[in-house]
Write a protein that holds these residues in place. Structure first.
Motif, PDB file in Angstrom:
ATOM      1  N   ALA A   1       1.310   6.312   1.991  1.00 25.29           N
ATOM      2  CA  ALA A   1      -0.105   5.967   1.964  1.00 25.29           C
ATOM      3  C   ALA A   1      -0.912   6.773   2.965  1.00 25.29           C
ATOM      4  N   TYR A   2      -0.263   7.302   4.004  1.00 30.18           N
ATOM      5  CA  TYR A   2      -1.037   7.984   5.049  1.00 30.18           C
ATOM      6  C   TYR A   2      -0.486   9.365   5.423  1.00 30.18           C
ATOM      7  N   LEU A   3       0.691   9.764   4.883  1.00 32.10           N
ATOM      8  CA  LEU A   3       1.252  11.079   5.187  1.00 32.10           C
ATOM      9  C   LEU A   3       1.233  11.955   3.936  1.00 32.10           C
ATOM     10  N   PRO A   4       0.892  13.244   4.062  1.00 35.61           N
ATOM     11  CA  PRO A   4       0.916  14.137   2.901  1.00 35.61           C
ATOM     12  C   PRO A   4       2.352  14.396   2.441  1.00 35.61           C
TER      13      PRO A   4
ATOM     14  N   ILE B   1       0.872  -1.173   0.000  1.00 38.25           N
ATOM     15  CA  ILE B   1       0.000   0.000   0.000  1.00 38.25           C
ATOM     16  C   ILE B   1       0.913   1.228   0.000  1.00 38.25           C
ATOM     17  N   VAL B   2       0.961   1.942  -1.113  1.00 37.37           N
ATOM     18  CA  VAL B   2       1.884   3.076  -1.235  1.00 37.37           C
ATOM     19  C   VAL B   2       1.153   4.379  -1.535  1.00 37.37           C
ATOM     20  N   ASP B   3      -0.153   4.280  -1.801  1.00 34.87           N
ATOM     21  CA  ASP B   3      -0.911   5.469  -2.193  1.00 34.87           C
ATOM     22  C   ASP B   3      -2.176   5.549  -1.343  1.00 34.87           C
ATOM     23  N   PRO B   4      -2.632   6.752  -0.976  1.00 40.57           N
ATOM     24  CA  PRO B   4      -3.839   6.872  -0.150  1.00 40.57           C
ATOM     25  C   PRO B   4      -5.074   6.218  -0.748  1.00 40.57           C
ATOM     26  N   VAL B   5      -5.146   6.108  -2.072  1.00 45.22           N
ATOM     27  CA  VAL B   5      -6.334   5.508  -2.690  1.00 45.22           C
ATOM     28  C   VAL B   5      -6.373   3.999  -2.511  1.00 45.22           C
TER      29      VAL B   5
ATOM     30  N   LEU C   1      -8.742   5.714   5.029  1.00 42.60           N
ATOM     31  CA  LEU C   1      -7.947   6.411   6.040  1.00 42.60           C
ATOM     32  C   LEU C   1      -8.727   7.600   6.578  1.00 42.60           C
ATOM     33  N   VAL C   2      -8.696   7.788   7.886  1.00 38.50           N
ATOM     34  CA  VAL C   2      -9.267   8.985   8.489  1.00 38.50           C
ATOM     35  C   VAL C   2      -8.296   9.510   9.549  1.00 38.50           C
TER      36      VAL C   2
END
Length: 877
Positions: free
Chosen positions: A797-800, A494-498, A502-503
């Protein structure tokens, strides 16, 4: 009823509890004037047989007239019966009553001889709740009960029962009391009402719905039947039996509600909710002590009992005539107790006798089959079907139970199973097992990510990051795993937020306060975070249209919850250097209280008001780890900075024992009441095992640090749901131990794409997975039994991007697993933020278990071994 009009309305006979207030001391008059000899075998005919109850029963289709669905005409096979032993569990005390949840078909409620009730989730073999007996409010109990319990404190459970909607639990005890609980899912079993219901033993309890109001019906040694509302108000008292009332069977025909009751003298009576006395009087076959049950569709009535002479009888009644329609054959031995029975699928009957389970087809009198469930049953096993009839619980002679299943039942168990571990379970002497409580989940702190590079300890060979020892205890593959074998295995990355859901929890980001402890509430509706500044924050998911079940979800942003007073839950940090303090936190089982410290005194907070209830254990030394005793919330194990462990009684404000065995501060504590031990871990890389009974040290072992690493930093421990295996976490490794022998059976060492030090790790609910966070921001999802990597979640995946490209490293310090959803977890980060993560709906889970071929991973290699020069013989050993 002698003067009742034959033409009176049936509806008038159904009197609601709310429409007739009944004084609590009122009893119901009884008629004892039979006019004629019985009109049918076993029935005493009262002066007017055409009363409302009998008219309604006769108006309903008789047994012979009932038109069954088409399925009833199909040929039935013994394979439809649950006869395969799927699970064998140990309870720790003789099991006296069992009941399956009416809609969650793998949820089993158990009542024991030590008066404890336990809630089991059978798929993962998990003990969700254990409630040892205690009097909730002695002042409200009658003086006879108070005298009785003081004179003889021994008490047992007679009956446990679910309400028809599964939202309430009733428990009847051998002395006076019943306990009512509310249930809203998972381990959320909450005290509702304690009622001093009968003089002597409360022999049976059942739920009923007179006039759509949920009530509790009880009977007892005082020869009475009573009806209560859920607030404890007594609505009816029925008097008329000449002996102790043994069992009750509430039922309804169309709009008329009634109760059958049986007494130990073999008399069967029927009552309406109208204060008019007993309507009918049957004799049970052989005047036996009898239980009555209806078939699932309510159309057929059966009873099973045992006479004083030890003869057992299983019969079907023609209820409208009070006559026995069918007597079933197959009981061979005289019994010293009462035979237990149950019905299922509107087709089968089962009874426990002669250390066997015996099955009958309802439409035939001869025994269909008998099984011994692979042995180990008592002479009169108790048994209970689930509502679907695909699982059967049966008690064992060694204070446990077995779950038998048919093919459908096996699939339902596997759908929620955590892998079994019979190799470990059978290695333990069953006599030593105790009643299990909820295992303490280790609150784990951040590690020092600066790793020393020298260590005299060298580990055993490791294959693909996993210690190959203990291959004999591979988990059985789940159905999902079997399906996954049909396609080439590939590590999920999992490398991308899509690629995930995630919340980020609101008002959580605070760069000045790292998240150093993180917990889900036990009910699964909230998350509690402790910051390095000593302030705790709580988020709760509301129940609304977006989230109808009110559970934690990554699809809904939960509000930051605070009481109206605006109070903060802040630890006392007076004179404390919070950068050096070791924070600790623990939550009570019912989510009512949280206990925490940040280098100062331990504070006990009310979770509704955030008020400090009390403080204790002022430093020095400072408290570094907290764990509630699994069977007594008043007892707390407190790990200390000076390497000792204090066993502290909150109620009397006293340290009962002080345990000494470590060389450095305590960093983890976990209870196993299955093994009757407390396991402690410390910054000295030591694991110590303590007896819960005596608090003496049983054993001490040193974790094996990989070559080139230093035995420094925190070591944490958490028990698997089986309370035998144990997850041990150190910045250098994940390891699984058999806590009964304190032997390591699995080890995984950071490498390749996950080579940074481990900051935290925890079991998922049901102990199916292990979630591990790393100091470079990666998160690994591992198979809990094999410690093989299933999925890697990258920081991207979870950090901007702004944080990823910034100068300040942001990574998870803590991980928390949802107590109800094995695929949901939360992370607390160094920037103060809290994030909840789930797989995307199309996947539903975090990757798949790597397939195994002769012990070697096939498909794409997840990580390379630190020592890869194994011979084939070594690999297969």
């Amino acid at each position: 009823m002698a003067n009742a009009s034959a033409s009176s309305s049936v509806q008038a006979a159904v009197v609601t509890a709310s429409s007739i207030p009944v004084p609590q001391n009122q009893v119901v008059p009884v008629l004892k004037r039979p006019r004629t000899p019985p009109a049918a075998p076993g029935m005493v005919d009262y002066q007017n047989t055409d009363h409302e109850l009998m008219k309604r029963l006769r108006a309903a289709p008789s047994i012979e007239e009932v038109t069954y669905p088409t399925a009833r005409q199909q040929a039935w096979s013994p394979d439809d019966l649950p006869r395969t032993v799927a699970i064998t569990m140990h309870q720790g005390s003789a099991i006296l009553s069992m009941d399956f949840h009416p809609s969650h078909h793998t949820l089993l409620l158990v009542g024991s001889g030590n008066a404890e009730i336990t809630l089991w989730e059978l798929g993962p073999r998990e003990r969700l709740v254990s409630k040892p007996f205690k009097v909730w409010d002695m002042a409200q109990c009658t003086l006879p009960f108070q005298a009785s319990i003081v004179k003889d404190p021994l008490i047992s459970v007679n009956r446990v029962a679910w309400s028809p909607d599964g939202n309430c639990v009733g428990v009847a005890f051998t002395k006076h009391l019943i306990h009512l609980y509310s249930y809203s899912g998972s381990s959320d079993l909450r005290q509702l009402k304690e009622i001093d219901a009968h003089g002597g033993s409360v022999n049976d309890l059942a739920f009923a719905h007179p006039s759509k109001q949920l009530c509790v019906v009880t009977c007892g040694d005082d020869k009475l039947i009573k009806v209560w509302d859920l607030s404890g108000q007594k609505l009816f008292t029925f008097e008329g039996h000449d002996a102790q009332v043994y069992s009750i069977c509430p039922h309804h025909k169309e709009s008329i509600q009634f109760i059958f009751s049986t007494a130990v003298d073999g008399k069967i009576k029927a009552w309406l909710y109208d204060n008019m006395g007993s309507r009918v009087d049957y004799d049970a076959p052989g005047l036996s002590c009898t239980t009555m049950l209806y078939s699932a569709d309510g159309s057929r009535l059966f009873s099973c009992g045992t006479s004083k002479e030890g003869e057992s009888y299983l019969v079907e009644w023609n209820e409208s005539e009070g006559a026995i329609k069918r007597t079933y054959a197959g009981f061979r031995k005289k019994s010293n107790g009462v035979v237990s029975f149950d019905t299922t699928q509107n087709r089968f009957l089962a009874a426990g006798e002669d250390s066997q389970i015996k099955f009958w087809d309802m439409d035939g009198i001869n025994l269909l089959t008998a099984i011994d469930a692979e042995g180990g049953l008592p002479s009169l096993p108790r048994l209970r079907f689930n509502k679907e009839g695909n699982l059967l619980a049966v008690t064992t002679a060694d204070n446990g139970f077995k779950i038998l299943a048919n093919a459908v039942g096996l699939r339902s168990l596997r759908a929620t199973e955590a892998p079994s571990f019979e190799a470990l379970r059978t290695s333990i002497n069953p006599v030593s097992l105790k009643v299990s409580g909820t295992s303490a989940v280790a609150s784990v702190g951040p590690v020092n990510c600066k790793v020393e590079r020298s260590s005299p300890v060298r580990p055993p060979p490791v294959l693909n990051g996993v210690d190959p020892m203990g291959r004999s205890v591979e988990k059985p593959r789940t159905l999902d795993d079997a399906m996954d074998k049909t396609k080439p295995w590939q590590l999920a990355e999992i490398v991308d937020p899509v690629q995930c859901r995630l919340v980020t929890l609101p008002e959580s980001t605070d760069a000045s306060s790292k998240v150093v402890r993180l917990l889900y509430t036990n009910s699964g509706v909230g998350i509690l975070a402790l910051g390095s500044n000593g302030v705790q924050k709580l988020w709760k998911w509301p129940r609304n249209e977006q989230n109808p079940n009110g559970k934690a979800t990554a699809s809904v942003v939960p509000p930051h919850w605070q009481p109206n007073s605006g109070l903060l839950m802040s630890n006392d940090v007076t004179g404390v250097n919070v950068e050096e303090a070791v924070p600790c936190i623990a939550l009570s089982k019912n989510d009512s209280y949280v206990m925490s410290a940040t280098g100062g005194k331990v504070s006990l907070f009310n979770m509704m008001t955030f008020k400090v209830m009390t403080t204790f254990m002022a430093p020095p030394p400072a408290s570094t780890f907290l764990a509630f005793h699994p069977q007594d919330n008043n007892i707390i194990a407190i790990g200390m900075e000076d390497s000792t462990i204090h066993i502290y009684n909150v109620r009397v404000d006293e340290v009962k024992s002080k345990l000494k065995g470590h060389q450095k501060r305590i960093t983890g504590l976990a209870f196993s009441t299955n093994l009757n031990i407390l396991v402690s871990s410390g910054a000295d890389a030591q694991l110590c095992v303590w007896s819960i009974d005596t608090w003496e040290k049983r054993k001490s072992v040193t974790i094996q640090i990989p070559a080139g690493k230093a035995p420094t930093g925190d070591t944490r421990v958490q028990f698997h749901t089986d309370q035998i295996r144990m997850l041990v976490v150190h910045e250098t490794q994940l390891a699984i131990y058999d806590a009964s022998k304190m032997e390591r059976i699995r080890q995984w060492i950071p490498q390749d794409g996950l080579s940074a030090p481990i900051s935290y790790a925890a079991y998922s609910c049901y102990s199916q997975l292990v979630y591990a966070s790393f100091c470079d921001g990666n998160i690994g999802v591992f198979d809990a039994d094999t410690l093989r990597l299933r999925c890697r979640v990258a920081p991207s995946a979870y950090l901007p991007q702004s944080i990823l490209s910034g100068s300040q490293a942001v990574y998870p310090l803590v991980v928390a697993a949802n107590p109800n959803d094995p695929n949901q977890f939360a992370i607390g980060l160094t920037d103060g933020s809290v994030k909840v993560m789930e797989p995307i709906e199309s996947e539903g889970k975090w990757g798949a278990s790597p397939p195994v071929d002769n012990g070697i991973l096939s498909g794409r290699t997840t990580s390379s071994s630190t020592t890869s020069n194994h011979t084939p013989e070594q690999l297969q050993r």
